[in-house]
Scaffold this motif. Structure first.
Motif, PDB file in Angstrom:
ATOM      1  N   ARG A   1       0.830  -1.214   0.000  1.00  0.00           N
ATOM      2  CA  ARG A   1       0.000   0.000   0.000  1.00  0.00           C
ATOM      3  C   ARG A   1       0.861   1.260   0.000  1.00  0.00           C
ATOM      4  O   ARG A   1       0.465   2.283  -0.569  1.00  0.00           O
ATOM      5  CB  ARG A   1      -0.953   0.007   1.192  1.00  0.00           C
ATOM      6  N   ASP A   2       2.030   1.167   0.621  1.00  0.00           N
ATOM      7  CA  ASP A   2       2.944   2.312   0.597  1.00  0.00           C
ATOM      8  C   ASP A   2       3.498   2.562  -0.806  1.00  0.00           C
ATOM      9  O   ASP A   2       3.919   3.681  -1.113  1.00  0.00           O
ATOM     10  CB  ASP A   2       4.111   2.079   1.564  1.00  0.00           C
ATOM     11  N   LEU A   3       3.508   1.526  -1.629  1.00  0.00           N
ATOM     12  CA  LEU A   3       3.991   1.659  -3.000  1.00  0.00           C
ATOM     13  C   LEU A   3       2.897   2.123  -3.952  1.00  0.00           C
ATOM     14  O   LEU A   3       3.192   2.609  -5.044  1.00  0.00           O
ATOM     15  CB  LEU A   3       4.555   0.312  -3.494  1.00  0.00           C
ATOM     16  N   VAL A   4       1.645   1.968  -3.558  1.00  0.00           N
ATOM     17  CA  VAL A   4       0.511   2.310  -4.424  1.00  0.00           C
ATOM     18  C   VAL A   4      -0.042   3.691  -4.114  1.00  0.00           C
ATOM     19  O   VAL A   4      -0.370   4.459  -5.026  1.00  0.00           O
ATOM     20  CB  VAL A   4      -0.603   1.247  -4.295  1.00  0.00           C
ATOM     21  N   TYR A   5      -0.149   4.028  -2.837  1.00  0.00           N
ATOM     22  CA  TYR A   5      -0.827   5.253  -2.424  1.00  0.00           C
ATOM     23  C   TYR A   5       0.175   6.252  -1.825  1.00  0.00           C
ATOM     24  O   TYR A   5       1.010   5.883  -1.006  1.00  0.00           O
ATOM     25  CB  TYR A   5      -1.911   4.943  -1.383  1.00  0.00           C
ATOM     26  N   TYR A   6       0.019   7.514  -2.221  1.00  0.00           N
ATOM     27  CA  TYR A   6       0.881   8.586  -1.721  1.00  0.00           C
ATOM     28  C   TYR A   6       0.037   9.763  -1.223  1.00  0.00           C
ATOM     29  O   TYR A   6       0.158  10.876  -1.721  1.00  0.00           O
ATOM     30  CB  TYR A   6       1.843   9.048  -2.808  1.00  0.00           C
ATOM     31  N   PRO A   7      -0.808   9.529  -0.233  1.00  0.00           N
ATOM     32  CA  PRO A   7      -1.692  10.605   0.240  1.00  0.00           C
ATOM     33  C   PRO A   7      -0.950  11.740   0.924  1.00  0.00           C
ATOM     34  O   PRO A   7      -1.480  12.855   1.021  1.00  0.00           O
ATOM     35  CB  PRO A   7      -2.621   9.888   1.212  1.00  0.00           C
ATOM     36  N   GLN A   8       0.253  11.474   1.411  1.00  0.00           N
ATOM     37  CA  GLN A   8       0.987  12.490   2.166  1.00  0.00           C
ATOM     38  C   GLN A   8       1.303  13.726   1.338  1.00  0.00           C
ATOM     39  O   GLN A   8       1.560  14.803   1.887  1.00  0.00           O
ATOM     40  CB  GLN A   8       2.288  11.897   2.720  1.00  0.00           C
ATOM     41  N   PHE A   9       1.266  13.598   0.019  1.00  0.00           N
ATOM     42  CA  PHE A   9       1.559  14.738  -0.848  1.00  0.00           C
ATOM     43  C   PHE A   9       0.317  15.565  -1.187  1.00  0.00           C
ATOM     44  O   PHE A   9       0.414  16.546  -1.912  1.00  0.00           O
ATOM     45  CB  PHE A   9       2.216  14.254  -2.144  1.00  0.00           C
ATOM     46  N   THR A  10      -0.842  15.164  -0.682  1.00  0.00           N
ATOM     47  CA  THR A  10      -2.089  15.786  -1.120  1.00  0.00           C
ATOM     48  C   THR A  10      -2.873  16.443   0.005  1.00  0.00           C
ATOM     49  O   THR A  10      -3.909  17.053  -0.265  1.00  0.00           O
ATOM     50  CB  THR A  10      -3.003  14.729  -1.784  1.00  0.00           C
ATOM     51  N   ARG A  11      -2.424  16.335   1.239  1.00  0.00           N
ATOM     52  CA  ARG A  11      -3.245  16.766   2.364  1.00  0.00           C
ATOM     53  C   ARG A  11      -3.497  18.267   2.364  1.00  0.00           C
ATOM     54  O   ARG A  11      -2.597  19.071   2.104  1.00  0.00           O
ATOM     55  CB  ARG A  11      -2.588  16.365   3.684  1.00  0.00           C
ATOM     56  N   VAL A  12      -4.749  18.643   2.644  1.00  0.00           N
ATOM     57  CA  VAL A  12      -5.163  20.042   2.766  1.00  0.00           C
ATOM     58  C   VAL A  12      -6.124  20.151   3.946  1.00  0.00           C
ATOM     59  O   VAL A  12      -6.667  19.153   4.425  1.00  0.00           O
ATOM     60  CB  VAL A  12      -5.849  20.556   1.477  1.00  0.00           C
ATOM     61  N   ALA A  13      -6.357  21.366   4.388  1.00  0.00           N
ATOM     62  CA  ALA A  13      -7.281  21.602   5.496  1.00  0.00           C
ATOM     63  C   ALA A  13      -8.725  21.419   5.044  1.00  0.00           C
ATOM     64  O   ALA A  13      -9.090  21.773   3.913  1.00  0.00           O
ATOM     65  CB  ALA A  13      -7.085  23.007   6.053  1.00  0.00           C
ATOM     66  N   ALA A  14      -9.545  20.874   5.924  1.00  0.00           N
ATOM     67  CA  ALA A  14     -10.945  20.613   5.585  1.00  0.00           C
ATOM     68  C   ALA A  14     -11.690  21.883   5.210  1.00  0.00           C
ATOM     69  O   ALA A  14     -12.590  21.856   4.346  1.00  0.00           O
ATOM     70  CB  ALA A  14     -11.638  19.917   6.749  1.00  0.00           C
ATOM     71  N   GLU A  15     -11.324  23.014   5.828  1.00  0.00           N
ATOM     72  CA  GLU A  15     -12.054  24.259   5.553  1.00  0.00           C
ATOM     73  C   GLU A  15     -11.791  24.808   4.153  1.00  0.00           C
ATOM     74  O   GLU A  15     -12.475  25.736   3.723  1.00  0.00           O
ATOM     75  CB  GLU A  15     -11.715  25.315   6.605  1.00  0.00           C
ATOM     76  N   THR A  16     -10.814  24.255   3.440  1.00  0.00           N
ATOM     77  CA  THR A  16     -10.576  24.705   2.062  1.00  0.00           C
ATOM     78  C   THR A  16     -11.503  24.027   1.066  1.00  0.00           C
ATOM     79  O   THR A  16     -11.538  24.419  -0.099  1.00  0.00           O
ATOM     80  CB  THR A  16      -9.127  24.427   1.648  1.00  0.00           C
ATOM     81  N   THR A  17     -12.248  23.022   1.497  1.00  0.00           N
ATOM     82  CA  THR A  17     -13.138  22.290   0.593  1.00  0.00           C
ATOM     83  C   THR A  17     -14.549  22.869   0.644  1.00  0.00           C
ATOM     84  O   THR A  17     -14.890  23.627   1.554  1.00  0.00           O
ATOM     85  CB  THR A  17     -13.178  20.796   0.958  1.00  0.00           C
TER      86      THR A  17
END
Length: 253
Positions: free
Chosen positions: A25-41
């Motif tokens: 899963r560490d090789l497939v998913y890279y969520p750490q590069f996409t995180r944003v604050a919930a209030e921006t959505t």
């Protein structure tokens, strides 16, 4: 000595295989590069025990479009281009579990279930409209699954593959990836019965998805799709070509 060397090599191979299995899963998913604050959505949706968050573009249109991005893609970056390319559709850019401002941890079965939940909510909001889907790279597997489970008027796949396990096997031919993979996204299987309109965008210098994996997907399709080639571009930069937006916009009109 030869027996000991062979045993040592076998143990090393088994250890590498076990490490691949445990860390896939560490090789497939890279969520750490996409995180944003919930209030921006500006859009959120509960799926099971988690809340998914993202953005709506062009709200209020009758027709809709769902976008599923790549494994490290910040989908909010497409708000401006998509507003222009898909002006007659409301576009939903929602982060996978663990991505953007969405809760949870990514995994194939959870992401596929989330895609169905998102589709059903969008159908509720657009009861009389058409729903189109675009999936890029990892998202092409999600989009393919969704098209096998729900009515999808138009489906566009960007740098797609026959199956994620097959792509992994191509990159690690010396490991039994097909046997070890739990994150599989078998797009060719999902689309064997799909007969809607289909656009496929492929990169001539794709360093992530080998050409033969896209060829196998094409061979599995029951209806030949529209294919647009980007011979001078790689997996991540084909969207920099002006023809990229032109192809997607023209297909969705």
């Amino acid at each position: 000595m030869l027996l000991a060397a062979a045993l040592f090599g076998l143990l090393g191979y088994a250890a590498l295989s076990a490490l691949m299995y445990l860390r896939q899963r560490d090789l497939v998913y890279y969520p750490q590069f996409t995180r944003v604050a919930a209030e921006t959505t500006d859009f959120e949706l509960r799926s099971g025990e988690v809340v998914l968050r993202g953005w709506r573009v062009n709200p209020g249109r009758s027709d809709a479009l769902l976008y599923f991005g790549g494994n490290a893609e910040r989908v909010e970056a497409w708000r401006g281009p998509f507003a222009q390319w898909f002006g007659d559709r409301t576009v939903y850019l929602v982060g996978y579990r663990g991505y953007g401002a969405s809760e949870g941890q990514p995994g194939e079965q959870a992401i596929l279930a989330d895609a169905l939940t998102l589709y059903d909510e969008v159908r509720r909001r657009h009861p009389d409209g058409d729903i189109a889907v675009v999936g890029r790279s990892l998202g092409s597997g999600v989009a393919a699954y969704l098209a096998s489970q729900r009515p999808v008027e138009r489906l566009a796949l960007v740098t797609p593959f026959d199956g994620l396990a097959e792509v992994g096997q191509a990159h690690y031919p010396w490991l039994p990836v097909r046997l070890l993979a739990s994150e599989r996204y078998p797009s060719a299987d999902y689309l064997r019965g799909y007969r809607g309109r289909l656009l496929l965008l492929r990169a001539g210098r794709d360093e992530v998805v080998p050409a033969r994996n896209t060829d196998r997907l094409l061979a599995a399709l029951p209806v030949p799709p529209q294919v647009v080639e980007f011979p001078q571009h790689g997996h991540n930069d084909l969207s920099e070509d002006p023809r990229y937006g032109e192809a997607l916009a023209g297909f969705m009109r």
